[in-house]
Scaffold this motif. Structure first.
Motif, PDB file in Angstrom:
ATOM      1  N   PRO A   1       0.834  -1.231   0.000  1.00 55.74           N
ATOM      2  CA  PRO A   1       0.000   0.000   0.000  1.00 55.74           C
ATOM      3  C   PRO A   1       0.854   1.262   0.000  1.00 55.74           C
ATOM      4  CG  PRO A   1      -0.819  -1.598   1.602  1.00 55.74           C
ATOM      5  CD  PRO A   1       0.481  -2.137   1.092  1.00 55.74           C
TER       6      PRO A   1
ATOM      7  N   ILE B   1       2.370   1.714  -3.483  1.00 52.94           N
ATOM      8  CA  ILE B   1       1.395   2.183  -4.483  1.00 52.94           C
ATOM      9  C   ILE B   1       1.053   3.657  -4.267  1.00 52.94           C
ATOM     10  CG2 ILE B   1      -0.999   1.916  -5.247  1.00 52.94           C
ATOM     11  CD1 ILE B   1      -0.526  -1.146  -4.752  1.00 52.94           C
TER      12      ILE B   1
ATOM     13  N   PHE C   1       1.807   6.552  -7.004  1.00 60.78           N
ATOM     14  CA  PHE C   1       0.752   7.444  -7.500  1.00 60.78           C
ATOM     15  C   PHE C   1       1.184   8.911  -7.380  1.00 60.78           C
ATOM     16  CE2 PHE C   1      -3.442   4.823  -7.170  1.00 60.78           C
ATOM     17  CZ  PHE C   1      -2.932   3.946  -8.116  1.00 60.78           C
TER      18      PHE C   1
ATOM     19  N   CYS D   1      -3.177   6.169 -13.656  1.00 57.80           N
ATOM     20  CA  CYS D   1      -3.358   5.797 -12.249  1.00 57.80           C
ATOM     21  C   CYS D   1      -4.392   4.682 -12.122  1.00 57.80           C
ATOM     22  CB  CYS D   1      -3.791   7.012 -11.425  1.00 57.80           C
ATOM     23  SG  CYS D   1      -2.471   8.191 -11.207  1.00 57.80           S
ATOM     24  N   TRP D   2      -5.441   4.783 -12.899  1.00 57.17           N
ATOM     25  CA  TRP D   2      -6.497   3.762 -12.853  1.00 57.17           C
ATOM     26  C   TRP D   2      -5.946   2.414 -13.315  1.00 57.17           C
ATOM     27  CZ3 TRP D   2      -8.981   1.074 -16.910  1.00 57.17           C
ATOM     28  CH2 TRP D   2     -10.096   0.332 -16.523  1.00 57.17           C
TER      29      TRP D   2
ATOM     30  N   TYR E   1      -4.018   1.019 -10.605  1.00 51.53           N
ATOM     31  CA  TYR E   1      -4.933   0.542  -9.568  1.00 51.53           C
ATOM     32  C   TYR E   1      -5.502  -0.820  -9.947  1.00 51.53           C
ATOM     33  CZ  TYR E   1      -9.045   0.214  -6.619  1.00 51.53           C
ATOM     34  OH  TYR E   1     -10.001  -0.237  -5.744  1.00 51.53           O
TER      35      TYR E   1
ATOM     36  N   ILE F   1      -3.911  -3.197  -7.309  1.00 55.12           N
ATOM     37  CA  ILE F   1      -4.727  -3.244  -6.092  1.00 55.12           C
ATOM     38  C   ILE F   1      -5.981  -4.099  -6.265  1.00 55.12           C
ATOM     39  CG2 ILE F   1      -6.083  -1.885  -4.453  1.00 55.12           C
ATOM     40  CD1 ILE F   1      -4.178   0.385  -4.906  1.00 55.12           C
ATOM     41  N   ALA F   2      -6.667  -3.884  -7.385  1.00 51.30           N
ATOM     42  CA  ALA F   2      -7.947  -4.571  -7.584  1.00 51.30           C
ATOM     43  C   ALA F   2      -7.815  -6.093  -7.499  1.00 51.30           C
ATOM     44  CB  ALA F   2      -8.551  -4.144  -8.910  1.00 51.30           C
TER      45      ALA F   2
ATOM     46  N   ASN G   1      -7.693  -7.152  -3.908  1.00 53.24           N
ATOM     47  CA  ASN G   1      -8.985  -6.997  -3.242  1.00 53.24           C
ATOM     48  C   ASN G   1      -9.940  -8.102  -3.647  1.00 53.24           C
ATOM     49  OD1 ASN G   1      -8.008  -4.804  -2.001  1.00 53.24           O
ATOM     50  ND2 ASN G   1      -8.997  -3.300  -3.338  1.00 53.24           N
TER      51      ASN G   1
END
Lengths: 480, 292
Positions: B209, B212, B216, B276-277, B280, B284-285, B288
């Motif tokens: 985290p 990331i 960003f 950035c998306w 992500y 990250i996705a 999750n």
């Protein structure tokens, strides 16, 4: 001399002194009285950080405050930032600045946008503001660049200089160098009058530097590969000496830039000028590709170039300030080298031999302290403050300054720079009266930089620049 | 007063400032981007031209080239900062003589304004006076001239960015590393895990985290870099370091091409959000999803 005669002379001298003292105190009284209405006011100005501007900030502004009680804060910053701040302020109407530096080449853009106060009219409308020591007639003809169509003055000249050909007198007068030059070229070593001569001298000294192990090159070059300074050197100092004037654009012919449409930007003369200059760049000190106007002066002052075209604002400190310059007392001044016919063009008013640079302080229409600012502008325009300012920044805007003994003394040290400015300044010219100055420059600059890096052939690059100019002028609505 | 009302009241000044200086200018830029507007044109007024500016930039070779070098700059600068920042963070986790001194020295670039950093690097890289060309010449016989060589200029801007911003990465990662619990590491060592396995399976996932978030921040910063590069190279030689920030600056300020410059700004903002998306989604996705 008889006693009576001595007495007579003494009386006259006393009378003259008394008149001078009286005039001085009445002047001081004027500033004190005029400043009373503006107590508590702080004027804000923005200008480029140059020797003349720093003198205004460090000397003239405090003197004015002492006399009037009006505080003056002058912000000296980089050339780009100065325009950025001034234009944004005037465009948005925020009224932050009461004085903005107007370089000669931007005045037409500012006038077209009605950014500036007509100072002549302001003083006519407020006669009480008029300082007894201020007179527009005191200015040199450089002031004419800042007049509007009605003949009124929209900027108070604060600096004016020509971009001159500086050369190292110690090298040019060295018998060993002279003999070597004569042996190599068959002619005497003296300042060049033509491009061929200049190139020959530059090549000679670059080779001399290599052979003798010193950090010496034959010429300076203001050839930054990403800064507008290089664009200016080519269009304002080099191309005119090849007979390409006003950036090769014909304002009277629908702003034509290409030869096909009647312009000169991609003419054979322009292409020859470009190749000449690129060759000089190649034999100049290595820092030249990162040099703007300031660095060129620094290179010359460091003794790294035998000759070069240097902005006059730097001439004084290069020739006289030992704390900054290694060539004090070794600097000669001459007219730039040029092609045949260019001098005749300049004398007839059809062309010019180089760049007459300078600027003025303008009073933005958005200023909230116009009257107080007008007082300050008059203060810096008086003959009385000019001589020391000329010594600090090698700039002259008033006719009387040439006659000051201190200025004449410096002129001797400069080998006649001020004399050249006075007598031959008329052969030089400022930027053409275009309101789209920065816009055209920035539109064509990316191509220009690619010519400098060799990514684009010079001939092809100038063709592209001329086409881009016409395209940009059409987009801006000036070319139909 | 109802606690909710008090909360809104206390937030109101901040929200007002954000609205005035963040939201309003943002929508104004979008509005301007749909206009042809150059105050120094023959007609200085704003002329609504629908999406012409956006259409123009798709065919603008200068902008596309600028975008390309910017993405390359961001990739090399941010990746290098991450790697060097992590190594330094690990080094600062250990005790050694003069640690506090070195940690302080290493963070000094962070407090410098970008324009100052650009000036310092310009002085250090100018041929004949700069220490870097001088050392490279005496050590390797390499003639560094960033006014001449596009590659040298590009690399120098990347190195300058690394020099300026790696301390930020280091500090973020130190904060992440010191907060890690000791148990998982002790257990891994008892189970016989080697250093590489500990790094890959324990340290990296636990500080992810922080990594990331740092990436960003740096990515967004690097995408809009202007001052340092403008001071160092002016975008040159040629267009070698004309990153989008520099390109926008030159379009909007000297050229006063407000409409087109605004359109480029909006597109660059959009691209930054997209990048950035993508990060992500890529980093990250999936984690999750696995958790879910």
């Amino acid at each position: 001399m008889s006693f009576i005669s001595k007495l007579g002379v003494s009386v006259i001298a006393l009378a003259v002194s008394a008149t001078a003292v009286s005039a001085e105190s009445s002047n001081a009284a004027f500033w004190a009285e005029a400043g009373k209405a503006y107590q508590g006011v702080t004027l804000h100005g923005v200008t480029e950080s140059t020797p003349p501007s720093n003198y205004v900030k460090d000397v003239l502004a405090p003197e004015f405050e002492k006399l009037t009680g009006i505080r003056v804060d002058i912000e000296t910053t980089s050339w780009d930032q100065m325009y950025d701040k001034a234009i944004k302020d005037m465009e948005a109407g925020t009224g932050i600045y009461d004085m903005v530096y107007i370089e000669q080449d931007i005045i037409y853009a500012y006038l077209s946008r009605n950014f500036l106060v007509d100072t002549t009219q302001l003083l006519k409308d407020n006669p009480a503001l008029k300082a007894p020591t201020y007179d527009e007639a005191n200015f040199t003809t450089f002031a004419n660049y800042f007049r509007g169509e009605n003949g009124d003055l929209f900027g108070i000249p604060m600096e004016a200089f020509i971009k001159v050909y500086l050369y190292r007198t110690d090298l040019f007068n060295d018998p060993e160098v002279q003999a070597a030059f004569k042996e190599k070229t068959g002619r005497d070593l003296k300042p060049a009058t033509t491009h061929a001569e200049y190139t020959e001298i530059a090549e000679f000294f670059t080779q001399w530097g290599k052979d003798h192990g010193g950090d010496l090159w034959g010429t300076t070059a203001q050839a930054h590969t990403g800064h507008a300074a290089s664009w200016y050197e080519y269009f304002e100092s080099i191309a005119p000496t090849f007979g390409v004037y006003n950036w090769g654009i014909d304002a009277n012919n629908n702003y034509a830039a290409t030869v096909a449409n009647g312009g000169q930007m991609n003419s054979d003369a322009a292409k020859a000028a470009m190749k000449y200059w690129l060759h000089l760049r190649d034999i100049a000190p290595p820092e030249s590709v990162q040099s703007t106007w300031t660095e060129v002066a620094t290179t010359f002052a460091a003794g790294r170039a035998a000759q070069g075209l240097v902005y006059g604002e730097n001439a004084a400190w290069i020739a006289s300030d030992e704390s900054k310059s290694r060539v004090v007392g070794k600097v000669g001044v001459a007219m730039p080298p040029m092609e045949a016919g260019v001098m005749a063009d300049a004398e007839s008013g059809k062309g010019y031999v180089g760049y007459y640079d300078g600027g003025a302080f303008g009073l933005p229409i958005t200023s909230k302290n116009k009257e107080a600012a007008m007082l300050f502008l008059q203060f810096i325009a008086q003959d009385e403050v000019q001589a020391d300012w000329a010594l600090a920044g090698s700039r002259i805007t008033n006719n009387a300054t040439y006659d000051d003994p201190k200025v004449q003394e410096l002129d001797a040290k400069l080998n006649g720079y001020f004399t050249m400015l006075r007598d031959q300044g008329k052969l030089f010219a400022g930027a053409p009266p275009y309101p789209f100055h920065a816009q055209l420059r920035e539109a064509t600059a990316p191509i220009f930089y690619q010519i400098l890096t060799g990514a684009i052939d010079p001939d092809k690059g100038l063709d592209m620049m001329a086409e881009k100019s016409e395209e940009e002028l059409k987009a801006l609505g000036y070319r139909k | 007063m109802h606690p909710n009302k008090l909360g809104w009241l206390l937030l109101a000044p901040t929200m007002l400032i954000l609205f005035l200086f963040g939201v309003v200018p943002f929508f104004y830029v979008i509005w301007v981007s749909f206009h042809q507007w150059n105050p120094f044109a023959a007609d200085p007024s704003m002329i609504f031209n629908w999406a012409s500016n956006y259409r123009q930039l798709v065919f603008d070779a200068q902008f596309m080239a600028s975008l390309g070098v910017t993405l390359a700059f961001v990739f090399f600068a941010v990746l290098s900062e991450l790697v060097i920042g992590y190594l330094l963070a690990q080094a600062f986790m250990k005790d050694f003589p003069g640690k506090a001194f070195f940690r302080t020295i290493h963070t000094l670039p962070l407090i410098m304004a970008p324009i100052i950093v650009g000036s310092i690097w310009k002085l250090m890289t100018t041929p004949s006076i700069g220490i870097i060309p001088s050392l490279l010449d005496s050590w390797f016989g390499y003639n560094l001239n960033i006014g001449q060589s596009a590659m040298a200029a590009f690399i120098t801007t990347v190195v300058m960015d690394i020099w300026h911003w790696t301390p930020l990465v280091t500090l973020s990662l130190i904060a992440a590393l010191v907060s890690l619990p000791a148990d998982p590491f002790e257990q891994a060592q008892i189970d016989g895990a080697n250093k590489r396995q500990i790094f890959w399976h324990i340290t990296l996932p636990m500080i992810r985290p922080a990594i990331i978030a740092t990436v960003f921040i740096r990515l967004m910063d690097a995408m809009r870099t202007v001052d340092e590069v403008l001071m160092l190279t002016g975008g040159g030689p040629g267009s070698a370091t004309r990153y989008v920030g520099v390109h926008i600056f030159k379009e909007v300020f000297p050229r006063t091409n407000y409409g087109y410059g605004s359109a480029i700004s909006v597109i660059v903002l959009y691209l930054t959000i997209v990048v950035c998306w993508l990060l992500y989604v890529g980093l990250i996705a999936p984690r999750n999803t696995k958790k879910g």
